[in-house]
Scaffold this motif. Structure first.
Motif, PDB file in Angstrom:
ATOM      1  N   PHE A  67      -0.661   6.818  -6.642  1.00 45.29           N
ATOM      2  CA  PHE A  67      -2.035   7.145  -7.008  1.00 45.29           C
ATOM      3  C   PHE A  67      -2.068   8.363  -7.917  1.00 45.29           C
ATOM      4  O   PHE A  67      -2.700   9.368  -7.590  1.00 45.29           O
ATOM      5  N   ASP A 112       0.795  -1.229   0.000  1.00 49.76           N
ATOM      6  CA  ASP A 112       0.000   0.000   0.000  1.00 49.76           C
ATOM      7  C   ASP A 112       0.823   1.272   0.000  1.00 49.76           C
ATOM      8  O   ASP A 112       0.505   2.221  -0.701  1.00 49.76           O
ATOM      9  N   MET A 119      -8.846   9.576  -6.361  1.00 45.25           N
ATOM     10  CA  MET A 119      -8.608   8.371  -5.554  1.00 45.25           C
ATOM     11  C   MET A 119      -8.110   8.671  -4.154  1.00 45.25           C
ATOM     12  O   MET A 119      -8.353   7.897  -3.237  1.00 45.25           O
ATOM     13  N   VAL A 120      -7.355   9.751  -3.993  1.00 45.09           N
ATOM     14  CA  VAL A 120      -6.808  10.014  -2.670  1.00 45.09           C
ATOM     15  C   VAL A 120      -7.608  11.083  -1.934  1.00 45.09           C
ATOM     16  O   VAL A 120      -7.904  10.953  -0.762  1.00 45.09           O
ATOM     17  N   TYR A 159      -8.820   2.611  -9.826  1.00 42.39           N
ATOM     18  CA  TYR A 159      -9.118   1.452  -8.991  1.00 42.39           C
ATOM     19  C   TYR A 159     -10.428   0.799  -9.424  1.00 42.39           C
ATOM     20  O   TYR A 159     -10.503  -0.409  -9.629  1.00 42.39           O
TER      21      TYR A 159
END
Lengths: 251, 644, 284
Positions: B250, B245, B352-353, B456
């Motif tokens: 990202f 992770d 995404m973040v 994702y």
């Protein structure tokens, strides 16, 4: 604050509902799943309250193994851990549901200060599980809440009634049921989803007692038998529309 | 003294270049290997051949003169330095070639012609594409180039006047002519020294200045072209979620997240603005300028703190969302900058973040994930368009058809777009093609999620669809929608899905060519065809839809057609986002109406909806219709009116 | 004896409960409570009535308050509660038909317990006239859960719940600004503006405008749904409407199956045209 949110996995039904052959369930063959909309707001509120006041949140569901997807979704927005009461997908009536939830709550090492539910589930809509849980635990219960704030061991709740808000204030611990519109649930981040994959799920398989509200079968209502009267196409239909409005005494 | 000057110039140059190289090496990794033949071809056509630049003939020639002038005149730098040390010495062999003297003259003049043309463009024509560019810097560079070329000619002229030339005057026509300005005397001797020193010192100053200005492009561009994408334009590079992770990248949140190709892109930018000119968002009043975006990233890489967020510090947030991923900027860029990759990378981080994106797109993202289509409709209704058409729905376990007809979400659920599928199905039946649809098992390809930056969610769909197609044994796909076509053909191979994918216009055109479909042509029916960006620009499918148009009526081209097409406005997930400023679709509809045709043919469900909306907004007399529907009408009479 | 709890004897939905109760045969006793709402205390008053009168069945309207009070009653007596029923057949076990999914699905269920506790789904049956005799019960002390204050809405204009006309917009409206035409029509008809869930999720309108299963459930004289496809979750919010006019470009949208009137086409053209026609008709 120690907050528990109870959610239910429900299908996304679309424009019409199709039943299985035995007419005892909805055919979910090509349907997606989600958590009931009221409950999504409950989970978001739990996360916000913990962000604000500190503490921990947990999400609980009574549902089939696939319901773990919904638990992970709730943990992706920030709920800390999950409790999965695993069923075989069969119907659990409100009293049975409330019973196992109460057992699960009593089994918790730390009893929750606040237990959040959606006002009613999107599918069965029985409107009673949270109240039964509150009774069994001897806790006050406020329903239909659209705004909630916590200070010094009490919660102030605004219940939506028609177009006004009725205000309650009860001491914690308490059970509160909320309605969509309470907040706008956040869109989960991917790091959040990845973390959620690793968060703990405490799974157990309760036994289902005999139902006292026993579903026999389902049926799709026949529809009002309406045959729509097409007044026209495009703006040319406007006079016909106004004609209808005049008949109804609205113009 | 020359040695000192050379040392100074070289040192200043090297120090800066080291810094730039360090930035590139410190950047995130990117995969740009393989396809050597293609890369060599690119260098030959784009760099040596100035191919992209010549997309605009005037400015292209201007630059070609300067570029080739630079190449041809490179040895004169050494010759000049030798000449400073010993007035009579020169480069062995080359310095003695008359033809080289001729070339020097010709190209020095061409350089000056180029500079004058450049100044004319910048000072007189003043095109909009220079809005936001550093014009002062450009002027200085042009002045330095002019000085170098002029001082060279004057140096040669003065040498001829002093009789230092080795070859007859007529080998240097321009210098020879100029040499008449100088008498064979002491003054000229001094001028000869002056000219060569000015020449060399200007070059050395330019050397030091080069890597500190946009003139850096002369080094970076050739390298950037080498590392340009060699695969299909519509394919985005996947992110790797399989690593631990903490190591997942990202997209690009800060300058440190940019890949080395993105950094190199930023260093290669000449601020020419051709991308800005080509951008449909920019043309309709949005903030987005691909040029300013790259310049902003460059400034952040060079000057900003590594941790500052790129959005909004280097790039305004709104501009990230204005992009329709049409790729016109990438196509226009003479130095192979890949702006769309940058924008998608920025979106990836934001979505995404940070979960930060236009709120009106949120229902689409949630619906794609939960309901498997961006409209949130029930998948069970996906094949409703095919009711009563006798279309085979492929069930699990059944043998695969020859062609799997991938209908797509837009075509399945939108009432205007679904007519295309109905027409195509009827035509395929008529031509006896063995095909089937997946129906409710066909989920979104994930394209809108991917273009929004949610890689994702996209990958989850890619993996799922590849599994379904694999289990069904599908080898050939005919896709209704260019976005699905692009994703299935170019992006799914990254996830193990390899199929022979054609667009519905390609298959239908082939059937007409083979005589399996025989449309009746109406020669007086003027039809203008709008190229879908994802079909024409990203995938080079230009001919087949035109064949279909020509087989049913009289084609007439719009001003911006083929790979120069102007987007309908729906790409980059814009189908679900609001638009500020003037509408891109209305702009395009205006262009279509200007052809005089009353039929606007399309080959994409998004173009269908956007352009039809545009026609309703502008009120033009235009029927927006897919080529499949036109073909169906020409093959068996007019389609039933809507609602029948 | 059938005991019927009316949250408000004049209210339509309470009177619908009376209709269903009357259909069960036998004597009907109607009670109500007023004063400060305290659900558990009100429920206790009803429990006392049940223990005193031993009814066969207890009915209440399926409103939020009706459901809440009856849920408390059920919890106190440890009895099953069949909420939102459309029909009831007493017996051992009793057999009910109740709604799921806000009305898009029906459930036939057996209820094992006595007395039979039922709330009546709104708009499932016609409303009876208010019963001649309605006893008003007095609730005892509450458990701390009672309404402390009431906050009226600050916005002017007609509320969704009270409006005779609701004009609603869905995804088809396209943007927040696109609602201007909807607002215009609603204003001309003295109605309220509603929206679908997609609109609220997109951030174009606040949740207070949302009509649907998890939004506001409305019952206007006419519901004008523009650019709304007709998902069950939305239809659950507007099935109380007396008439439904659907405006949608897709002639096959599922909303037309539930509509009385339909216009096929683009709402951005049609709605302003209707507004213009109305002005013309009024001679403005």
């Amino acid at each position: 604050m120690n907050i528990l949110v109870c959610v239910k996995r429900v299908p996304l039904t679309g424009g019409k509902i199709v039943l299985t052959d035995d007419e005892r369930a909805i055919s979910t063959r090509h349907l997606g799943f989600t958590v009931s909309p009221h409950e999504e707001c409950a989970a978001e509120e739990a996360v916000r309250l913990v962000e604000h006041h500190g503490g921990e949140s947990a999400v609980l569901t009574l549902g089939p193994p696939e319901a773990e997807e919904q638990l992970r979704d709730m943990m992706a927005i920030g709920v800390d851990r999950a409790i999965h009461l695993v069923t075989g997908g069969e119907e659990w009536d409100p009293q049975a549901t409330a019973g196992v939830i109460v057992e699960a709550i009593r089994a918790q090492a730390q009893p929750p200060d606040l237990i959040l539910f959606g006002n009613e589930s999107a599918d069965a809509g029985n409107y009673q599980v949270p109240i039964r849980v509150a009774h069994a635990l001897g806790l006050p219960c406020v329903t239909g809440v659209k705004a909630i704030s916590a200070t010094d061991g009490r919660v102030r709740c605004e219940q939506e009634v028609e177009s006004r808000r009725d205000v309650y204030e009860v001491p914690l611990p308490a059970v509160v049921t909320v309605k969509e519109g309470l907040n706008l649930p956040r869109y989960p981040s991917v790091p959040g989803r990845l973390r959620a994959k690793r968060k703990p799920v405490d799974a157990s398989t309760p036994t289902r007692p005999e139902p006292r509200l026993e579903m026999v079968k389902l049926r799709v209502p026949p529809g009002a038998g309406k045959q729509v009267e097409v007044l026209g196409r495009g703006p040319e239909a406007a006079p016909a529309v106004v004609g209808v409005l005049q008949e109804l005494g609205l113009v | 003294m020359l040695a000192a000057a050379i040392a100074a110039g070289a040192t200043l140059f090297t120090l800066r270049v080291r810094l730039l190289v360090a930035r590139v090496r410190a950047a995130a990794p990117a995969q740009r290997t393989g396809h050597l033949g293609r890369r060599v071809r690119n260098e030959a056509t784009i760099v040596l051949g100035q191919g992209k630049l010549l997309q605009r003939l005037g400015p292209g020639l201007m630059h070609t003169f300067i570029f080739w002038g630079f190449i041809v005149l490179l040895p004169t730098i050494v010759i000049a330095m030798i000449g400073i040390v010993d007035r009579r010495a020169t480069l062995p062999w080359l310095g003695h070639q008359g033809w080289y003297a001729l070339l020097d003259d010709v190209f020095a003049v061409l350089v000056l012609v180029g500079v004058i043309a450049a100044l004319y463009i910048r000072k007189v024509q003043r095109p909009r594409r220079f809005d936001g560019s550093h014009l002062g810097e450009a002027d200085l560079i042009l002045a330095l180039i002019a000085t170098i070329a002029t001082s060279l000619l004057l140096w040669h002229a003065s040498r001829i006047a002093l009789g230092l030339n080795e070859w007859p005057r007529h080998w240097s026509p321009v210098s020879g002519a100029l040499s008449h300005l100088f008498a064979r005397n002491q003054a000229t001797k001094v001028l000869e020294r002056a000219f060569v020193w000015v020449h060399v010192l200007t070059i050395l100053s330019f050397l030091a200045y080069l890597p500190r200005s946009k003139h850096l492009h002369i080094m970076a561009a050739a390298v950037n072209v080498w590392f340009a994408r060699t695969g299909p334009g519509g394919r985005l590079e996947p992110l790797d979620f399989e690593v631990p992770d903490e190591e997942i990248r990202f997209g690009a949140g800060t300058a440190a997240d940019l890949t080395w190709k993105e950094v190199l892109d930023a260093f290669s930018c000449t601020e020419c603005g051709r991308c800005q000119d080509a951008c449909p968002a920019n043309a309709t009043g949005k903030i987005l300028s691909p040029k300013l975006l790259i310049m902003g990233l460059r400034d952040q890489v060079l000057g900003g703190a590594p941790d500052t967020p790129l959005v909004p510090d280097a790039v305004p947030e709104e501009s990230v969302w204005d992009c329709v991923t049409c790729g016109a900027c990438v196509q226009a860029c003479p130095v192979s900058i890949e702006h769309v990759d940058h924008i998608v990378d920025l979106r990836r981080h934001l979505v995404m973040v940070e979960s930060r994106f236009p709120s009106e797109a949120e229902p689409m993202l949630r619906d794609v994930e939960r309901a498997s289509n961006p409209w949130g409709r029930a998948q069970s209704e996906r094949a409703d368009w095919a009711a009563e058409l006798g279309v085979r729905i492929l069930e699990p376990g059944e043998p695969a058809p020859e062609y799997l007809y991938w209908v797509g979400c837009a075509t399945s659920f939108d009432e205007r777009a679904r007519r295309t599928a109905q027409a195509t199905a009827k035509l395929l039946h008529r031509a006896g093609v063995d095909f089937a649809i997946l129906g409710p098992r066909e989920s979104c390809t994930g394209d809108p999620a991917r273009r929004m930056g949610n890689e994702y969610v996209f990958q989850a769909f890619a993996e799922q669809n590849v599994r379904v197609l694999g289990e069904a044994g599908v080898t050939k796909i005919v896709a209704n929608c260019p976005h699905c076509f692009n994703t299935l053909a170019n992006e799914y191979p990254d996830f193990g899905g390899r199929y022979e994918v054609v667009h519905h216009s390609e298959l239908l055109a082939r059937l007409v060519r083979e005589g399996r479909l025989a449309p009746a042509r109406q020669p007086e029916l003027a039809i203008t065809y709008h190229d879908s960006c994802y079909l024409a620009r990203h995938n080079d499918v230009l001919g087949p839809p035109r064949e279909l148009v020509a087989s049913v009526g009289q084609p007439v081209e719009m001003r911006r057609s083929g790979k120069e097409t102007f987007c309908c406005g729906a790409g980059g997930a814009h189908m679900w986002m609001e638009e500020r400023g003037r509408a891109i679709n209305a702009e395009r509809v205006g262009e279509a109406a200007a052809t005089g045709a009353q039929t606007l043919a399309v080959a994409c469900p998004f173009c269908t909806v956007m352009l039809d909306d545009g026609v309703q907004a502008t009120g033009d007399e235009l029927r927006v219709v897919d080529v499949a529907t036109l073909l169906a009408e020409a093959t068996d009479g007019p389609a039933p009116a809507e609602g029948e | 004896m059938i005991l019927t709890f009316l949250t408000d004897p004049q209210d339509e939905i309470s009177r619908q409960a009376v209709t269903l109760a009357q259909g069960l045969g036998g004597d009907l006793e109607a009670v109500t409570l007023d004063g400060i709402y305290a659900p558990a205390a009100w429920a206790q008053a009803i429990v006392d009535e049940i223990q005193a009168g031993a009814p066969e069945a207890v009915l209440a309207p399926g409103t939020d308050r009706g459901n809440e009070v009856m849920a408390h009653v059920a919890a106190m007596l440890d009895l099953p509660l069949a909420a939102n029923c459309v029909s009831v057949i007493p017996g051992q076990p009793a057999s009910v038909t109740r709604i799921r999914w806000g009305g898009s699905l029906l459930e036939e269920a057996n209820v094992h317990g006595s007395p039979l506790l039922v709330t009546v789904a709104p708009h499932a049956v016609e409303a009876a006239p208010a019963p001649a005799e309605v006893r008003c019960l007095q609730p005892g002390p509450d458990d701390g859960v009672r309404v402390l204050e009431q906050v009226q809405p600050s916005s002017n204009g007609v509320s969704l719940i009270d409006a005779d006309v609701v004009v609603s917009g869905g995804r088809g409206v396209g943007s927040a600004e696109g609602f201007a035409v909807i607002e215009e029509l609603a204003a001309l008809l003295g109605g309220a503006v509603g929206c679908s869930r997609a609109v609220t999720s997109a951030g174009w309108r606040p949740h207070t405008d949302q009509v649907g299963q998890t939004g506001t459930k409305i019952s206007p004289e006419i519901y004008i749904a523009c650019g709304i496809s007709g998902a069950t979750q939305h239809m659950a919010g507007c099935k109380g409407a007396k008439k439904l006019l659907a405006i949608n470009p897709d002639g096959e949208a599922s909303i037309f199956a539930s509509a009385d009137y339909g216009v096929i086409g683009d709402l951005h053209e049609i709605v302003p045209a209707i507004s213009a026609e109305i002005r013309k008709a009024r001679g403005a």
